[in-house]
Design a protein around this motif. Sequence first.
Motif: not given
Ligand SMILES: *Cc1c(COP(=O)(O)O)cnc(C)c1O
Length: 367
Positions: A152, A56, A84, A176-178, A154-155, A181, A316, A126, A54, A81
């Motif tokens: 961070d 995270t 962080t 992140s590969f949630q 993730a975006h 994303k 968020h 971030v 993840s 989110f």
């Molecule tokens: C999605 C996200 C995360 C966490 O990523 P996961 O893969 O869901 O653990 C961390 N920081 C930000 C800003 C995110 O949008």
Amino acid sequence: MTISMFDTFISPKAAEYVGRVLDSTYVSEGTKVREFEEKLTSTLGWINPVAVNSGTSALHLALVLAGIEPGDEVICPAQTFVATGLVILQQRATPVFADIQYATGNLDPTSIEKKITKKTKAILPVHWGGSPCDMDEIGTIAAEYNLAVVEDAAHATGATYKGSPIGSISQFTCFSFQAIKHITTGDGGAVCCLDKSDAKKALAKRWFNIDRAHSLPSILGERQYDIPSPGYKYHMNDYAAALGLANLEGFEERLLRRRKIASCYRKAFEDMDGIQLFESSAHRESAEWIFGMHVQRREDFIRALQSRNVTASVVHLRIDHNSCFGGKNKDLPNQDQFNETQINLPLHDGLTATNVLAVIDAVKAGW
Ligand SMILES: *Cc1c(COP(=O)(O)O)cnc(C)c1O
């Protein structure tokens, strides 16, 4: 049908790629994870990405490798989110919230400097919405005060800063590969490490801090190893990597399309009363994860769009109000203002050209 805020992109090839892994029965971490990591480097320019389960986990692992210990302070924005801030608590360290820029949602370098104490060990910027932070300024502060930088991102898959991909700038960059994303592996993430030695440590620590390559089984049937410090169950598995490999194909074209849609929105709204677009600049190529802007009378705006079948969302709100982070900070004026006026419009791979026009019309019809 209402136009949704997000969409999960699954490549038409995904079922075949993942199916092959399932047929092989080798579903744990193996050659597909390695291949995915190599493709992330060749496609996106990420330096030494180590794939984990993840975003995270990637952030937590980066903080561990950066040497964050109990009692340390890590400076981060509240506009993010909760992950962080939670990973900082996970190390029994303290998140210290610095102010953001109203025009971008990203950390304001001048506020970072005011928050530095003897306990500060790292800065955790971030890239809000996918638009890169002021990395030169942040890097200069980090060097001056001897702080680690853990991004961070993730975006920010596909974003560049002054021509360099995000994922190739700071000591650690986390992706992140949630599901919602840019590229999904179901759940997953990656930590990019500028230093090869950090990448080596990350590879071991994502699997209990056991050196898999150099721990052969004895005649008794278990690997022989000594664990020098704690490791984690954070590795990615091969079927997730196979999904990632499928979704990575054609990523460049999909990113260009997101950028085109964002530029259509910008053109359509730049002169509209009641809207302030976020700041963008040529040396900061956004990954355009979401399309953020500021609006007056936000709830009216959301209701008006809803009545025209278009979703609008804050995605968020600030995270510092949570009890675990000590409650809302009172010295973040830009964050206060940002929290009241920011809103996002649908921007994703599933939008058709008709959808894009419908979003523009829905906003132009007023609120
Ligand atoms: C999605 C996200 C995360 C966490 O990523 P996961 O893969 O869901 O653990 C961390 N920081 C930000 C800003 C995110 O949008």
